[in-house]
Design a protein around this motif. Structure first.
Motif, PDB file in Angstrom:
ATOM      1  N   MET A  86       5.756 -14.573   7.683  1.00 47.92           N
ATOM      2  CA  MET A  86       5.613 -15.929   7.149  1.00 47.92           C
ATOM      3  C   MET A  86       5.405 -15.870   5.638  1.00 47.92           C
ATOM      4  O   MET A  86       4.829 -14.922   5.124  1.00 47.92           O
ATOM      5  CB  MET A  86       4.437 -16.651   7.817  1.00 47.92           C
ATOM      6  CG  MET A  86       4.667 -16.967   9.292  1.00 47.92           C
ATOM      7  SD  MET A  86       5.943 -18.222   9.499  1.00 47.92           S
ATOM      8  CE  MET A  86       5.739 -18.588  11.236  1.00 47.92           C
ATOM      9  N   ALA A  87       5.818 -16.918   4.976  1.00 47.66           N
ATOM     10  CA  ALA A  87       5.893 -16.853   3.517  1.00 47.66           C
ATOM     11  C   ALA A  87       5.091 -17.972   2.851  1.00 47.66           C
ATOM     12  O   ALA A  87       4.430 -18.774   3.499  1.00 47.66           O
ATOM     13  CB  ALA A  87       7.351 -16.941   3.090  1.00 47.66           C
ATOM     14  N   ILE A  88       5.180 -17.953   1.526  1.00 44.79           N
ATOM     15  CA  ILE A  88       4.608 -19.026   0.713  1.00 44.79           C
ATOM     16  C   ILE A  88       5.770 -19.727   0.012  1.00 44.79           C
ATOM     17  O   ILE A  88       6.592 -19.076  -0.622  1.00 44.79           O
ATOM     18  CB  ILE A  88       3.612 -18.466  -0.317  1.00 44.79           C
ATOM     19  CG1 ILE A  88       2.449 -17.767   0.387  1.00 44.79           C
ATOM     20  CG2 ILE A  88       3.087 -19.590  -1.209  1.00 44.79           C
ATOM     21  CD1 ILE A  88       1.495 -17.064  -0.562  1.00 44.79           C
ATOM     22  N   TYR A  89       5.831 -21.037   0.141  1.00 46.70           N
ATOM     23  CA  TYR A  89       6.907 -21.820  -0.470  1.00 46.70           C
ATOM     24  C   TYR A  89       6.318 -22.667  -1.593  1.00 46.70           C
ATOM     25  O   TYR A  89       5.256 -23.273  -1.432  1.00 46.70           O
ATOM     26  CB  TYR A  89       7.557 -22.739   0.566  1.00 46.70           C
ATOM     27  CG  TYR A  89       8.154 -22.005   1.738  1.00 46.70           C
ATOM     28  CD1 TYR A  89       9.485 -21.603   1.728  1.00 46.70           C
ATOM     29  CD2 TYR A  89       7.376 -21.691   2.852  1.00 46.70           C
ATOM     30  CE1 TYR A  89      10.034 -20.925   2.814  1.00 46.70           C
ATOM     31  CE2 TYR A  89       7.916 -21.008   3.934  1.00 46.70           C
ATOM     32  CZ  TYR A  89       9.236 -20.628   3.910  1.00 46.70           C
ATOM     33  OH  TYR A  89       9.770 -19.953   4.970  1.00 46.70           O
ATOM     34  N   LYS A  90       7.029 -22.706  -2.706  1.00 45.49           N
ATOM     35  CA  LYS A  90       6.531 -23.424  -3.884  1.00 45.49           C
ATOM     36  C   LYS A  90       7.540 -24.475  -4.345  1.00 45.49           C
ATOM     37  O   LYS A  90       8.746 -24.229  -4.372  1.00 45.49           O
ATOM     38  CB  LYS A  90       6.274 -22.428  -5.022  1.00 45.49           C
ATOM     39  CG  LYS A  90       5.810 -23.067  -6.317  1.00 45.49           C
ATOM     40  CD  LYS A  90       5.690 -22.008  -7.407  1.00 45.49           C
ATOM     41  CE  LYS A  90       5.391 -22.639  -8.756  1.00 45.49           C
ATOM     42  NZ  LYS A  90       5.380 -21.641  -9.850  1.00 45.49           N
ATOM     43  N   PHE A  91       7.012 -25.639  -4.719  1.00 49.15           N
ATOM     44  CA  PHE A  91       7.843 -26.727  -5.242  1.00 49.15           C
ATOM     45  C   PHE A  91       7.209 -27.261  -6.524  1.00 49.15           C
ATOM     46  O   PHE A  91       5.983 -27.391  -6.612  1.00 49.15           O
ATOM     47  CB  PHE A  91       7.963 -27.861  -4.212  1.00 49.15           C
ATOM     48  CG  PHE A  91       8.614 -27.417  -2.935  1.00 49.15           C
ATOM     49  CD1 PHE A  91       9.987 -27.502  -2.767  1.00 49.15           C
ATOM     50  CD2 PHE A  91       7.855 -26.891  -1.902  1.00 49.15           C
ATOM     51  CE1 PHE A  91      10.595 -27.079  -1.610  1.00 49.15           C
ATOM     52  CE2 PHE A  91       8.449 -26.456  -0.720  1.00 49.15           C
ATOM     53  CZ  PHE A  91       9.822 -26.553  -0.577  1.00 49.15           C
ATOM     54  N   ASP A  92       8.058 -27.560  -7.503  1.00 48.12           N
ATOM     55  CA  ASP A  92       7.585 -28.087  -8.789  1.00 48.12           C
ATOM     56  C   ASP A  92       7.927 -29.572  -8.924  1.00 48.12           C
ATOM     57  O   ASP A  92       8.850 -30.071  -8.276  1.00 48.12           O
ATOM     58  CB  ASP A  92       8.246 -27.327  -9.948  1.00 48.12           C
ATOM     59  CG  ASP A  92       7.898 -25.854  -9.936  1.00 48.12           C
ATOM     60  OD1 ASP A  92       6.712 -25.528  -9.751  1.00 48.12           O
ATOM     61  OD2 ASP A  92       8.815 -25.025 -10.109  1.00 48.12           O
ATOM     62  N   GLU A  93       7.175 -30.247  -9.790  1.00 50.44           N
ATOM     63  CA  GLU A  93       7.465 -31.639 -10.162  1.00 50.44           C
ATOM     64  C   GLU A  93       7.533 -32.565  -8.941  1.00 50.44           C
ATOM     65  O   GLU A  93       8.450 -33.372  -8.794  1.00 50.44           O
ATOM     66  CB  GLU A  93       8.795 -31.715 -10.939  1.00 50.44           C
ATOM     67  CG  GLU A  93       8.804 -30.912 -12.233  1.00 50.44           C
ATOM     68  CD  GLU A  93       7.932 -31.528 -13.314  1.00 50.44           C
ATOM     69  OE1 GLU A  93       7.968 -32.752 -13.487  1.00 50.44           O
ATOM     70  OE2 GLU A  93       7.196 -30.776 -13.981  1.00 50.44           O
ATOM     71  N   VAL A  94       6.563 -32.439  -8.047  1.00 54.66           N
ATOM     72  CA  VAL A  94       6.498 -33.319  -6.872  1.00 54.66           C
ATOM     73  C   VAL A  94       5.732 -34.581  -7.267  1.00 54.66           C
ATOM     74  O   VAL A  94       4.592 -34.496  -7.737  1.00 54.66           O
ATOM     75  CB  VAL A  94       5.813 -32.613  -5.685  1.00 54.66           C
ATOM     76  CG1 VAL A  94       5.716 -33.549  -4.490  1.00 54.66           C
ATOM     77  CG2 VAL A  94       6.585 -31.347  -5.320  1.00 54.66           C
ATOM     78  N   THR A 118       2.478 -29.354  -8.614  1.00 58.27           N
ATOM     79  CA  THR A 118       2.981 -28.131  -8.007  1.00 58.27           C
ATOM     80  C   THR A 118       2.483 -28.138  -6.566  1.00 58.27           C
ATOM     81  O   THR A 118       1.310 -28.432  -6.317  1.00 58.27           O
ATOM     82  CB  THR A 118       2.449 -26.892  -8.740  1.00 58.27           C
ATOM     83  OG1 THR A 118       2.899 -26.928 -10.104  1.00 58.27           O
ATOM     84  CG2 THR A 118       2.941 -25.608  -8.083  1.00 58.27           C
ATOM     85  N   VAL A 119       3.368 -27.833  -5.622  1.00 59.05           N
ATOM     86  CA  VAL A 119       2.992 -27.871  -4.205  1.00 59.05           C
ATOM     87  C   VAL A 119       3.334 -26.532  -3.553  1.00 59.05           C
ATOM     88  O   VAL A 119       4.443 -26.011  -3.721  1.00 59.05           O
ATOM     89  CB  VAL A 119       3.711 -29.017  -3.465  1.00 59.05           C
ATOM     90  CG1 VAL A 119       3.503 -28.912  -1.958  1.00 59.05           C
ATOM     91  CG2 VAL A 119       3.218 -30.367  -3.974  1.00 59.05           C
ATOM     92  N   PRO A 135      -1.776 -29.583 -12.008  1.00 61.69           N
ATOM     93  CA  PRO A 135      -2.317 -30.147 -10.767  1.00 61.69           C
ATOM     94  C   PRO A 135      -1.523 -29.622  -9.567  1.00 61.69           C
ATOM     95  O   PRO A 135      -0.288 -29.611  -9.603  1.00 61.69           O
ATOM     96  CB  PRO A 135      -2.118 -31.659 -10.943  1.00 61.69           C
ATOM     97  CG  PRO A 135      -1.933 -31.878 -12.400  1.00 61.69           C
ATOM     98  CD  PRO A 135      -1.309 -30.635 -12.938  1.00 61.69           C
ATOM     99  N   THR A 136      -2.239 -29.204  -8.549  1.00 55.20           N
ATOM    100  CA  THR A 136      -1.607 -28.488  -7.439  1.00 55.20           C
ATOM    101  C   THR A 136      -2.201 -28.880  -6.087  1.00 55.20           C
ATOM    102  O   THR A 136      -3.414 -29.079  -5.972  1.00 55.20           O
ATOM    103  CB  THR A 136      -1.796 -26.965  -7.630  1.00 55.20           C
ATOM    104  OG1 THR A 136      -1.221 -26.572  -8.887  1.00 55.20           O
ATOM    105  CG2 THR A 136      -1.156 -26.169  -6.506  1.00 55.20           C
ATOM    106  N   PHE A 137      -1.317 -28.966  -5.092  1.00 55.34           N
ATOM    107  CA  PHE A 137      -1.743 -29.063  -3.698  1.00 55.34           C
ATOM    108  C   PHE A 137      -1.235 -27.847  -2.954  1.00 55.34           C
ATOM    109  O   PHE A 137      -0.117 -27.388  -3.186  1.00 55.34           O
ATOM    110  CB  PHE A 137      -1.189 -30.324  -3.031  1.00 55.34           C
ATOM    111  CG  PHE A 137      -2.006 -31.551  -3.298  1.00 55.34           C
ATOM    112  CD1 PHE A 137      -3.151 -31.813  -2.559  1.00 55.34           C
ATOM    113  CD2 PHE A 137      -1.645 -32.443  -4.294  1.00 55.34           C
ATOM    114  CE1 PHE A 137      -3.928 -32.937  -2.816  1.00 55.34           C
ATOM    115  CE2 PHE A 137      -2.407 -33.559  -4.556  1.00 55.34           C
ATOM    116  CZ  PHE A 137      -3.559 -33.810  -3.812  1.00 55.34           C
ATOM    117  N   GLU A 138      -2.065 -27.341  -2.051  1.00 60.88           N
ATOM    118  CA  GLU A 138      -1.656 -26.215  -1.218  1.00 60.88           C
ATOM    119  C   GLU A 138      -2.001 -26.533   0.236  1.00 60.88           C
ATOM    120  O   GLU A 138      -3.131 -26.916   0.548  1.00 60.88           O
ATOM    121  CB  GLU A 138      -2.367 -24.932  -1.662  1.00 60.88           C
ATOM    122  CG  GLU A 138      -1.923 -23.712  -0.876  1.00 60.88           C
ATOM    123  CD  GLU A 138      -2.428 -22.404  -1.481  1.00 60.88           C
ATOM    124  OE1 GLU A 138      -2.009 -21.332  -1.029  1.00 60.88           O
ATOM    125  OE2 GLU A 138      -3.250 -22.463  -2.429  1.00 60.88           O
TER     126      GLU A 138
END
Length: 201
Positions: free
Chosen positions: A1-9, A69-70, A168-171
């Motif tokens: 399983m991995a970590i997925y990252k998204f910008d500018e959400v 960043t999510v 600012p980030t959500f995880e």
């Protein structure tokens, strides 16, 4: 399983985020004969509590109007927000989520105003913070705060410069579960992220 990252959400100018399988929410709406205006339904009737406790959606309130960043974290590693150099401000667990169509999205409140098949297709077309997941139950922990990000900016002369910034980030830490996890979260908890302190340090 991995970590997925998204910008500018983006939160679409409303102080909510919703995590869930939008097709399952549509199915739930039909099965329970709910109106297309799920926003009014969920905010004025007990249906809103029920849909969260049953793991159809995970709502978050108090969302400031920033680009975020999510991260979707499906790994066993330490969450990004708990790593050195980052600043966690909120850490809440007790959420549960059911995936029925192999994919979850982070979407926004305006979509609930007229929740039809056409609106769901629009959501899936324009909301890029989404990952594929095997169907089933998941426990969800939500972390929020600031993470160190490297941003690239093009200068007037066309030169690309990179600089470091606390963003600012959500995880979302997602863990598969053989049965429905016990729901114990407080969905009235505000996930407001403070950025002023980090800038003044």
């Amino acid at each position: 399983m991995a970590i997925y990252k998204f910008d500018e959400v983006l939160n679409d100018l409303m102080d909510y985020f919703i995590l869930g399988d939008p097709d399952y929410l549509l199915q739930y709406k039909k099965e329970n004969k709910l109106p297309d205006d799920l926003l009014t339904e969920f905010t004025t009737e007990e249906t809103g509590d029920k849909v969260v406790e049953e793991g159809v959606i995970v709502p978050m309130i108090g969302i400031e109007n920033y680009p975020y960043t999510v991260y979707f974290n499906l790994s066993d590693e330490m969450p990004e927000l708990l790593k050195s150099g980052n600043a966690v401000q909120h850490q809440r667990d007790g959420y549960c989520l059911k995936v029925m169509n192999g994919r979850i999205y982070l979407f926004t409140i305006p979509y609930l105003r007229d929740y039809t098949e056409a609106k769901v297709e629009t959501l899936k077309k324009f909301k890029h913070a989404a990952i594929e997941l095997p169907n089933g139950w998941y426990s969800v922990t939500i972390l929020a705060g600031l993470t160190k990000q490297f941003l690239k900016v093009e200068t007037v002369s066309g030169e690309i410069k990179e600089f470091e910034s606390m963003e600012p980030t959500f995880e979302f830490v997602l863990r598969p579960s053989a049965t429905k996890p016990n729901y114990s979260a407080d969905f009235t908890y505000p996930f407001k992220i403070e950025i002023e302190d980090s800038k003044s340090k």
